[in-house]
Design an enzyme around this catalytic site. Structure first.
Site, PDB file in Angstrom:
ATOM      1  N   SER A 143      17.987   6.900  48.640  1.00  0.00           N
ATOM      2  CA  SER A 143      16.795   6.945  47.784  1.00  0.00           C
ATOM      3  C   SER A 143      17.245   6.612  46.370  1.00  0.00           C
ATOM      4  O   SER A 143      18.426   6.787  46.037  1.00  0.00           O
ATOM      5  CB  SER A 143      16.202   8.359  47.806  1.00  0.00           C
ATOM      6  OG  SER A 143      15.272   8.525  46.755  1.00  0.00           O
ATOM      7  N   TYR A 156      16.622  17.698  47.889  1.00  0.00           N
ATOM      8  CA  TYR A 156      16.534  16.291  48.315  1.00  0.00           C
ATOM      9  C   TYR A 156      17.484  15.432  47.475  1.00  0.00           C
ATOM     10  O   TYR A 156      18.263  14.635  48.017  1.00  0.00           O
ATOM     11  CB  TYR A 156      15.087  15.821  48.153  1.00  0.00           C
ATOM     12  CG  TYR A 156      14.792  14.404  48.604  1.00  0.00           C
ATOM     13  CD1 TYR A 156      14.636  14.102  49.953  1.00  0.00           C
ATOM     14  CD2 TYR A 156      14.638  13.382  47.667  1.00  0.00           C
ATOM     15  CE1 TYR A 156      14.335  12.808  50.362  1.00  0.00           C
ATOM     16  CE2 TYR A 156      14.339  12.083  48.071  1.00  0.00           C
ATOM     17  CZ  TYR A 156      14.181  11.803  49.415  1.00  0.00           C
ATOM     18  OH  TYR A 156      13.883  10.523  49.818  1.00  0.00           O
TER      19      TYR A 156
END
Ligand SMILES: NC(=O)c1ccc[n+]([C@@H]2O[C@H](COP(=O)([O-])OP(=O)(O)OC[C@H]3O[C@@H](n4cnc5c(N)ncnc54)[C@H](O)[C@@H]3O)[C@@H](O)[C@H]2O)c1
Length: 255
Positions: A143, A156
């Site tokens: 990401s 995350y």
């Protein structure tokens, strides 16, 4: 075709970015193993869609946070198609909690699905490539948050930051075996993981305003990059990250 006869395993392959990768790889001639932990019906539908278009695919139920399941997933690829060429560590979850709000359980879940799974799946794939005496490729769908803080989603970010160093370090360790490891860092993509943002007109407007290309990505935008990296056109790329974010990380407020 760019991926003729390559055997590719995609974790979390029955939804969002994973499903787009499975379709794009199959369309380029790859034999696709679709890992899933939920929604068997979606997996069956995807397998049928790929087969209907003349491709090859099979589903395997495996919870990638469990190393035993990971090994069974890899073995399914080898038993079904005789070998493994590409692993895509795609499955991921988030909790959208801050440091102060996170519980140990939330942290453990995110790290197990995003980070521990990528670590041990990569280990299993690398051992298979070495046993086959073939070059191999491991791709992590990380990401932009492997590098870019997202306050309120800290576990995350920590997990994706771990994936960043996994690709850097394992890429160096595995290079002498002809094994490459590359991260793909998407920005905002229109998938179920983002539904709370993309279904809210005001939030979606703020998001697209922050993206220089002024749209969120389609899952196929990420899948196209996977096809490129898995093809012979990217054979000198390893230990690095390809950012696919419409420019959001470079965006400025423009005052
Ligand atoms: N959508 C975005 O904006 C975006 C941006 C950057 C990175 N990513 C990353 O892309 C990847 C795919 O996400 P997506 O956007 O397609 O979301 P998604 O929710 O559609 O897909 C996630 C997939 O992971 C699977 N999964 C979750 N836990 C699992 C487990 N224990 N075992 C096996 N599979 C499991 C889910 O069932 C699902 O198939 C994730 O790693 C995510 O972090 C997404």
């Amino acid at each position: 075709m760019l991926l003729s006869d390559k055997v590719i395993v995609v974790t979390g392959g029955n939804s969002g970015i994973g499903a787009a990768i499975c379709k794009a790889a199959a369309a380029e001639g790859a034999k696709v193993v679709i890992d899933y932990v939920a929604h068997e019906d979606a997996t069956e539908q995807l397998v049928n869609e790929i087969k209907g278009a003349g491709g090859e695919a099979t589903g395997v139920e495996a919870d990638i946070s469990k190393p035993d399941d990971l090994h069974r997933m890899m073995q399914t690829a080898v038993d079904t198609y005789g070998r493994l060429d590409v692993l895509v560590n795609n499955a991921g979850i988030e909790t959208r909690q801050s440091l102060l709000d996170s519980t140990e359980d939330d942290y453990d879940k995110v790290m197990a699905v995003n980070m521990k799974s990528a670590f041990f799946a990569s280990q299993a794939a690398a051992k298979q490539f070495i046993a086959q005496r073939t070059p191999g490729l491991i791709l992590n769908i990380s990401s932009v948050h492997e590098d870019w803080p997202m306050p309120g989603n800290i576990a995350y970010c920590v997990s994706k930051g771990g994936m960043r160093m996994l690709a850097r370090t394992a890429g160096v360790e595995l290079g002498p075996h002809g094994i490459r490891m590359v991260n793909i860092a998407p920005g905002a993509v229109d998938t179920p993981i983002n539904a709370s943002t993309t279904s809210n007109t005001e939030l979606l407007g703020k998001l697209t305003d922050a993206i220089p290309l002024h749209r969120v990505a389609e899952p196929s935008d990420i899948a196209d990059v996977v096809v490129f990296l898995a093809s012979g056109k990217a054979s000198y790329m390893t230990s690095t990250t390809v950012v696919v974010d419409g420019g959001i990380m470079q965006g400025s407020v423009g005052l």
